[in-house]
Scaffold this motif. Structure first.
Motif, mmCIF file in Angstrom:
data_model
loop_
_atom_site.group_PDB
_atom_site.id
_atom_site.type_symbol
_atom_site.label_atom_id
_atom_site.label_comp_id
_atom_site.label_asym_id
_atom_site.label_seq_id
_atom_site.Cartn_x
_atom_site.Cartn_y
_atom_site.Cartn_z
ATOM 1 N N ASP A 269 70.210 -23.124 24.673
ATOM 2 C CA ASP A 269 70.745 -23.822 25.839
ATOM 3 C C ASP A 269 69.978 -25.100 26.096
ATOM 4 O OD1 ASP A 269 70.697 -24.140 29.064
ATOM 5 O OD2 ASP A 269 72.609 -23.423 28.294
ATOM 6 N N ALA A 270 70.704 -26.105 26.579
ATOM 7 C CA ALA A 270 70.080 -27.409 26.786
ATOM 8 C C ALA A 270 69.077 -27.404 27.915
ATOM 9 C CB ALA A 270 71.168 -28.457 27.064
ATOM 10 N N ASP A 271 69.219 -26.476 28.871
ATOM 11 C CA ASP A 271 68.376 -26.511 30.052
ATOM 12 C C ASP A 271 67.523 -25.277 30.238
ATOM 13 O OD1 ASP A 271 69.368 -29.004 31.690
ATOM 14 O OD2 ASP A 271 71.122 -28.030 30.835
ATOM 15 N N ALA A 272 67.668 -24.272 29.409
ATOM 16 C CA ALA A 272 66.888 -23.064 29.586
ATOM 17 C C ALA A 272 66.635 -22.433 28.233
ATOM 18 C CB ALA A 272 67.633 -22.080 30.487
ATOM 19 N N GLY A 273 65.642 -21.575 28.186
ATOM 20 C CA GLY A 273 65.259 -20.975 26.937
ATOM 21 C C GLY A 273 66.113 -19.800 26.527
ATOM 22 N N GLY A 301 67.709 -19.454 35.318
ATOM 23 C CA GLY A 301 67.314 -18.416 36.255
ATOM 24 C C GLY A 301 67.546 -18.877 37.683
ATOM 25 N N ALA A 302 67.919 -17.962 38.561
ATOM 26 C CA ALA A 302 68.232 -18.326 39.946
ATOM 27 C C ALA A 302 67.062 -19.004 40.628
ATOM 28 C CB ALA A 302 68.654 -17.077 40.723
ATOM 29 N N GLU A 303 65.835 -18.588 40.306
ATOM 30 C CA GLU A 303 64.661 -19.150 40.969
ATOM 31 C C GLU A 303 64.432 -20.607 40.629
ATOM 32 O OE1 GLU A 303 63.429 -17.319 37.073
ATOM 33 O OE2 GLU A 303 64.678 -16.724 38.798
ATOM 34 N N GLU A 304 65.101 -21.110 39.571
ATOM 35 C CA GLU A 304 64.934 -22.506 39.170
ATOM 36 C C GLU A 304 65.887 -23.449 39.896
ATOM 37 O OE1 GLU A 304 64.708 -23.069 34.881
ATOM 38 O OE2 GLU A 304 64.431 -20.909 34.655
ATOM 39 N N GLU A 425 71.848 -5.625 35.010
ATOM 40 C CA GLU A 425 71.742 -7.080 34.863
ATOM 41 C C GLU A 425 72.749 -7.728 35.793
ATOM 42 O OE1 GLU A 425 70.521 -9.478 31.268
ATOM 43 O OE2 GLU A 425 72.676 -9.289 30.958
ATOM 44 N N ILE A 426 72.307 -8.737 36.549
ATOM 45 C CA ILE A 426 73.183 -9.420 37.505
ATOM 46 C C ILE A 426 73.287 -10.885 37.105
ATOM 47 C CG2 ILE A 426 73.601 -9.973 39.919
ATOM 48 C CD1 ILE A 426 71.816 -7.580 40.645
ATOM 49 N N LEU A 427 74.498 -11.339 36.839
ATOM 50 C CA LEU A 427 74.750 -12.699 36.366
ATOM 51 C C LEU A 427 75.801 -13.370 37.247
ATOM 52 C CD1 LEU A 427 75.146 -11.804 32.568
ATOM 53 C CD2 LEU A 427 73.031 -12.504 33.719
ATOM 54 N N GLY A 428 75.774 -14.689 37.273
ATOM 55 C CA GLY A 428 76.785 -15.458 38.004
ATOM 56 C C GLY A 428 77.266 -16.621 37.161
ATOM 57 N N PHE A 429 78.447 -17.139 37.496
ATOM 58 C CA PHE A 429 78.961 -18.276 36.737
ATOM 59 C C PHE A 429 79.723 -19.230 37.637
ATOM 60 C CE2 PHE A 429 82.322 -15.139 36.633
ATOM 61 C CZ PHE A 429 83.506 -15.853 36.694
ATOM 62 N N THR A 430 79.539 -20.521 37.390
ATOM 63 C CA THR A 430 80.265 -21.593 38.054
ATOM 64 C C THR A 430 80.136 -22.829 37.170
ATOM 65 O OG1 THR A 430 80.474 -22.851 40.134
ATOM 66 C CG2 THR A 430 78.254 -22.215 39.476
ATOM 67 N N THR A 431 80.297 -24.016 37.734
ATOM 68 C CA THR A 431 80.050 -25.252 36.996
ATOM 69 C C THR A 431 78.980 -26.062 37.724
ATOM 70 O OG1 THR A 431 81.841 -26.393 38.165
ATOM 71 C CG2 THR A 431 82.383 -25.348 36.066
ATOM 72 N N ARG A 432 78.356 -26.988 37.017
ATOM 73 C CA ARG A 432 77.283 -27.791 37.607
ATOM 74 C C ARG A 432 77.834 -28.886 38.508
ATOM 75 N NH1 ARG A 432 73.038 -29.343 32.889
ATOM 76 N NH2 ARG A 432 71.780 -29.829 34.721
ATOM 77 N N THR A 433 79.030 -29.377 38.200
ATOM 78 C CA THR A 433 79.607 -30.496 38.942
ATOM 79 C C THR A 433 81.085 -30.241 39.166
ATOM 80 O OG1 THR A 433 80.066 -31.669 36.873
ATOM 81 C CG2 THR A 433 77.994 -32.196 37.987
ATOM 82 N N TRP A 434 81.684 -31.059 40.036
ATOM 83 C CA TRP A 434 83.122 -31.035 40.239
ATOM 84 C C TRP A 434 83.791 -31.941 39.204
ATOM 85 C CZ3 TRP A 434 85.234 -27.517 43.167
ATOM 86 C CH2 TRP A 434 84.552 -27.020 44.295
ATOM 87 N N LYS A 435 85.019 -31.616 38.844
ATOM 88 C CA LYS A 435 85.899 -32.493 38.067
ATOM 89 C C LYS A 435 85.297 -32.939 36.750
ATOM 90 C CE LYS A 435 88.177 -34.167 42.250
ATOM 91 N NZ LYS A 435 88.560 -35.330 43.059
ATOM 92 N N GLY A 436 84.569 -32.047 36.101
ATOM 93 C CA GLY A 436 84.116 -32.320 34.746
ATOM 94 C C GLY A 436 82.774 -32.982 34.612
ATOM 95 N N GLU A 457 80.910 -28.959 32.902
ATOM 96 C CA GLU A 457 79.510 -28.611 32.668
ATOM 97 C C GLU A 457 79.282 -27.188 33.180
ATOM 98 O OE1 GLU A 457 76.823 -31.478 34.341
ATOM 99 O OE2 GLU A 457 78.229 -33.122 34.036
ATOM 100 N N LEU A 458 79.184 -26.246 32.273
ATOM 101 C CA LEU A 458 79.028 -24.850 32.683
ATOM 102 C C LEU A 458 77.662 -24.613 33.320
ATOM 103 C CD1 LEU A 458 80.508 -22.831 29.686
ATOM 104 C CD2 LEU A 458 81.679 -23.765 31.683
ATOM 105 N N ARG A 459 77.644 -23.720 34.288
ATOM 106 C CA ARG A 459 76.373 -23.228 34.836
ATOM 107 C C ARG A 459 76.426 -21.707 34.864
ATOM 108 N NH1 ARG A 459 73.917 -25.835 40.042
ATOM 109 N NH2 ARG A 459 72.717 -26.976 38.458
ATOM 110 N N HIS A 460 75.640 -21.068 34.026
ATOM 111 C CA HIS A 460 75.515 -19.619 33.984
ATOM 112 C C HIS A 460 74.157 -19.247 34.578
ATOM 113 C CE1 HIS A 460 78.543 -19.468 30.412
ATOM 114 N NE2 HIS A 460 79.148 -19.592 31.585
ATOM 115 N N ILE A 461 74.177 -18.369 35.560
ATOM 116 C CA ILE A 461 72.989 -18.069 36.358
ATOM 117 C C ILE A 461 72.536 -16.634 36.103
ATOM 118 C CG2 ILE A 461 72.016 -18.004 38.685
ATOM 119 C CD1 ILE A 461 74.365 -19.861 39.525
ATOM 120 N N ILE A 462 71.241 -16.459 35.852
ATOM 121 C CA ILE A 462 70.660 -15.124 35.693
ATOM 122 C C ILE A 462 69.952 -14.776 36.996
ATOM 123 C CG2 ILE A 462 69.083 -13.676 34.354
ATOM 124 C CD1 ILE A 462 69.414 -15.703 32.051
ATOM 125 N N TYR A 463 70.558 -13.902 37.779
ATOM 126 C CA TYR A 463 69.935 -13.448 39.024
ATOM 127 C C TYR A 463 68.912 -12.342 38.749
ATOM 128 C CZ TYR A 463 73.503 -16.046 41.570
ATOM 129 O OH TYR A 463 74.302 -17.050 42.064
#
Length: 594
Positions: A269-273, A301-304, A425-436, A457-463
């Motif tokens: 991943d570009a932003d996390a390990g 991670g959610a804490e980030e 395991e608790i995970l969440g998903f959304t996007t980083r920005t609106w409209k691409g 821009e996907l955002r997958h969150i590890i809670y």
């Protein structure tokens, strides 16, 4: 249905209540809230839907009579009927916000009336913005912003369609006006500026974004609108061949389109390990789906995503909500824990050469002294050799009460199953920005190719990771209450990501529970691809997991029917039912292995 006498008494009671709330009688011909006609002479029989409408309209009109001074607003000066309707919708939300503070029962009546109104107008089935007037959506979204009242179930679809426009164009100005709810003159002046900034006047009288999208769907080739490819206007049966003819390999997101899911390579991943799976579906299952670029995707991670002090504040808010959770959820959690622990305690291996002395076999030595001692040992329980993944939709349509209840349910589930030795395991998903965001910008710089694939821009969150104890991850769940987190949702790729994480686990049994409130939605992707592009991909991913994967898949839909996608699914009309439904469904899953 009610008899004539009962109906008359009921209508008289509604009329008396309306006069008491308003502090005065309505003038003849005075329009009621948001353009509805005032309650008129009742029919001899009233259905439940008519009762709901009558109560809600009466309360809405009473609040308008009490808190609205027409001479301060000069609505007629606004250009265009859509501008005037949008103004009236937000003004009605203001008067309802003032009334809600003193009369919560009135808010409940109005919410029920709006829900019934959306069903009557079939807004709950809307799939495009053009099917829902902006004023209708503004009424609900402004109430959510000013009153804190979540959209009713039947309004979820239209809210999901209009929220990107609202959050970017309306919400910032509306937040500034919130401090002037009781200063009607100041609010009216600010509201006129807000409506003027939306550019709703003129012949078209539609917001710019809606006009662009409508032109894009009606005719290809207009430079002002996002270019929708010809394939986007084909029927679903024709869309697949057209997509296969699209120019391949324009970016890094188009790697290995035919790779099988089980053998697809992982990417860093570009932003996390945390390694996440390639989003490409298995061979023969939606091979045309791709991401235009994955360079801006994020697994984090959610804490980030916020500092420690804010996370602590959000967790404290979640704890206050948990204190008000219905007792039913607590009882179900305790019952599930007792049932699982009872089964685990019976899981022993007997007649072993070593281990713990088995007192139940001592009588055999008395009867037959030549018989050796018998030992027993607790063996690995089928329940303890289980991991449960909870994937929660963090999109804007889940904002408010649904997401708060999801966070509370996840918290209770993690605590309950952890006590039974089951990993969660608790995970969440959304996007980083609106409209691409940057993904769409890159596509535009590259020449706006036809059928570009996913533009987000996907955002997958590890809670909470499966191996992380609940006590260390509990603070992370408060992040779901943070304003600004929910945006858009790409369900198919999120499901693949959560599935790949479970496949990497050592447990013999893997269960994945998806909590969502509808189909995937991303404005940028859907404006440049066929209208069912994301939903078709989700359907294909689900079918592949259910037919070929060892992971057991369960879905819980909030306000939307998910049974058309998932074989094992449950649809809830109210988010408050989530905690009990989640625990009950898991209990049934565990019972299947008894």
């Amino acid at each position: 249905m009610h008899g004539t006498g009962t109906t008359a008494v009921f209508v008289q009671a509604v009329d008396s209540t309306m006069r008491a709330i308003a502090g005065r009688a309505p003038a003849a011909g005075n329009p009621s809230a948001a353009g509805d006609t005032p309650p008129g002479p009742p029919p001899s029989l009233l259905t439940m839907a008519e009762i709901v409408r009558l109560r809600g309209r009466a309360d809405a009109q009473a609040l308008r009579l009490r808190y609205h001074e027409a001479r301060l607003h000069a609505v007629d000066e606004l250009e265009g009927k859509h501008a005037r309707a949008a103004y009236e919708a937000i003004e009605q939300a203001r008067v309802e916000a003032l009334g809600q503070r003193r009369m919560p029962g009135v808010d409940a009546n109005i919410t029920a009336m709006i829900d019934q109104h959306c069903r009557d107008r079939k807004f709950d089935r809307a799939t495009r913005r053009e099917q829902v007037p902006l004023a209708e959506a503004l009424r609900v979204l402004a109430r959510e912003r000013l009153c804190g009242s979540p959209p009713p179930p039947a309004a979820q679809a239209m809210v999901e369609l209009w929220r990107p426009f609202f959050d970017t164009r309306v919400a910032p100005r509306l937040d500034a006006l919130r401090a002037h709810l009781r200063e009607e003159r100041s609010f009216a002046a600010g509201l006129r500026e807000l409506i003027g900034a939306l550019d709703l006047g003129g012949p078209g009288s539609e917001p710019r974004e809606q006009r662009k999208l409508a032109r894009c769907e009606a005719a290809a080739g207009e430079e002002e609108a996002p270019q929708q490819p010809r394939a986007g206007r084909l029927a679903a049966s024709d869309a697949q061949p057209a997509l296969r003819q699209a120019t391949p390999g324009r970016c890094e997101g188009e790697r290995a389109a035919a790779a099988d899911l089980a053998g697809a390579p992982e990417r860093a991943d570009a932003d996390a390990g945390d390694p996440v799976p390639d989003s490409t579906p298995p061979r023969g299952q939606g091979a045309s789906y791709r991401a235009y670029t994955t360079a801006f995707d994020q697994t984090v991670g959610a804490e980030e995503l916020c500092d420690a002090s804010e996370l602590h504040r959000l967790r404290a808010r979640l704890d206050r909500e948990l204190a008000r959770l219905p007792e039913l959820v607590g009882r179900l959690a305790s019952r599930l824990q007792r049932r699982l622990q009872a089964r685990q305690m019976r899981d022993w291996a007997f007649d072993l050469e070593e281990g713990l002395l088995d007192p139940g076999r001592l009588e055999r030595i008395v009867v037959s002294p030549d018989h050796g001692l018998s030992f027993r040992m607790e063996k690995a329980s089928a329940f303890r050799d289980t991991v449960v993944g909870l994937l929660i939709d963090n999109s804007s349509s889940m904002r408010g009460r649904p997401l708060a209840v999801a966070a509370m349910s996840a918290d209770i589930l993690a605590r309950t199953l952890e006590r039974c030795g089951i990993q969660v395991e608790i995970l969440g998903f959304t996007t980083r920005t609106w409209k691409g965001g940057r993904a769409r910008e890159q596509w535009e710089r590259d020449g706006r190719a036809s059928a570009p694939g996913r533009l987000a821009e996907l955002r997958h969150i590890i809670y909470k990771a499966a191996d992380t104890p609940w006590r260390r991850a509990r603070k992370n769940l408060g992040l779901m209450l943070r304003d600004g987190l929910p945006k858009e949702n790409i369900d198919g790729e999120a499901l693949l990501w959560a599935h790949r994480r479970l496949l990497a686990r050592p447990e013999a049994r893997r269960i994945l529970v998806v909590v969502s409130d509808g189909a995937p939605a991303d404005n940028a992707t859907l404006s440049a691809n066929p209208g069912d592009y994301l939903e078709r991909h989700l359907h294909e991913v689900i079918a592949w997991i259910e037919q070929r994967s060892p992971v057991e898949l369960l879905a819980i839909g909030i306000g939307h029917d998910v049974t058309r996608h998932y074989r094992r699914a449950l649809t809830l009309r109210d988010a408050d039912e989530l905690g009990a439904a989640l625990l009950e469904q898991l209990s049934r899953l565990f019972d299947e292995r008894v």
